[in-house]
Scaffold this motif. Structure first.
Motif, mmCIF file in Angstrom:
data_model
loop_
_atom_site.group_PDB
_atom_site.id
_atom_site.type_symbol
_atom_site.label_atom_id
_atom_site.label_comp_id
_atom_site.label_asym_id
_atom_site.label_seq_id
_atom_site.Cartn_x
_atom_site.Cartn_y
_atom_site.Cartn_z
ATOM 1 N N ARG A 16 0.842 -1.210 0.000
ATOM 2 C CA ARG A 16 0.000 0.000 0.000
ATOM 3 C C ARG A 16 0.875 1.258 0.000
ATOM 4 N NH1 ARG A 16 -5.243 -1.550 2.327
ATOM 5 N NH2 ARG A 16 -5.878 -3.181 0.882
ATOM 6 N N LYS A 104 -5.407 6.283 -1.568
ATOM 7 C CA LYS A 104 -4.291 5.375 -1.267
ATOM 8 C C LYS A 104 -3.697 5.683 0.114
ATOM 9 C CE LYS A 104 -3.596 3.213 -5.418
ATOM 10 N NZ LYS A 104 -4.610 3.611 -6.276
ATOM 11 N N ARG A 108 -3.423 3.110 3.397
ATOM 12 C CA ARG A 108 -2.178 2.849 4.112
ATOM 13 C C ARG A 108 -2.318 3.217 5.581
ATOM 14 N NH1 ARG A 108 1.239 6.103 6.025
ATOM 15 N NH2 ARG A 108 0.538 7.839 4.749
#
Length: 147
Positions: A16, A104, A108
């Motif tokens: 990630r 994204k 994460r």
């Protein structure tokens, strides 16, 4: 002796993070392209303004010169309209890349929070286990009279 914490999703977290880095690079490329297109639009606008200002103050133009002036002005306006459309497209691309980066980063961070909470629970359990061992050792020594 404390055990070592091992996050089972560490590889997923690293993946990630890589995806986030790639999204950050794609955003940088999109921003650079947008900035270049903005500069082109500005140059075209300046060129059109200079071209239109060039006609001011000229009282005598031949029919051919006037035709050439109009054709060049029309071409500049056409090029400017196309450049502005491309600028709009690139602005949409920047927004899409920015949204992708935010998504994204959230993915994460979610895994990082999960890792932190699991590690905290692990440390708590380790401390409790060590405390039980120390208590047991003290009880055995007390019972054996070695105090």
């Amino acid at each position: 002796m404390a055990g070592r914490f091992r996050f089972k999703l560490q590889r997923v977290l690293e993946f990630r993070a890589q995806l986030e880095d790639q999204a950050r690079m794609q955003l940088a490329v999109a921003v650079r392209a947008h900035n270049e297109q903005t500069a082109l639009v500005d140059r075209l606008r300046d060129g059109l303004a200079r071209h239109e200002a060039a006609l001011d103050g000229r009282t005598r133009l031949s029919e051919g010169d006037l035709w050439l002036w109009r054709m060049y002005r029309d071409r500049l306006k056409h090029d400017l309209a196309e450049a502005e459309q491309e600028l709009f497209r690139r602005a949409k691309e920047v927004n899409a890349r920015r949204q992708d980066l935010v998504a994204k980063a959230k993915e994460r961070k979610l895994l990082e929070r999960m890792r932190a909470s699991q590690e905290a629970a692990f440390r708590l359990e380790e401390n409790a286990r060590e405390q039980r061992e120390a208590d047991e050792m003290a009880t055995l020594r007390f019972g054996a009279g070695t105090f």
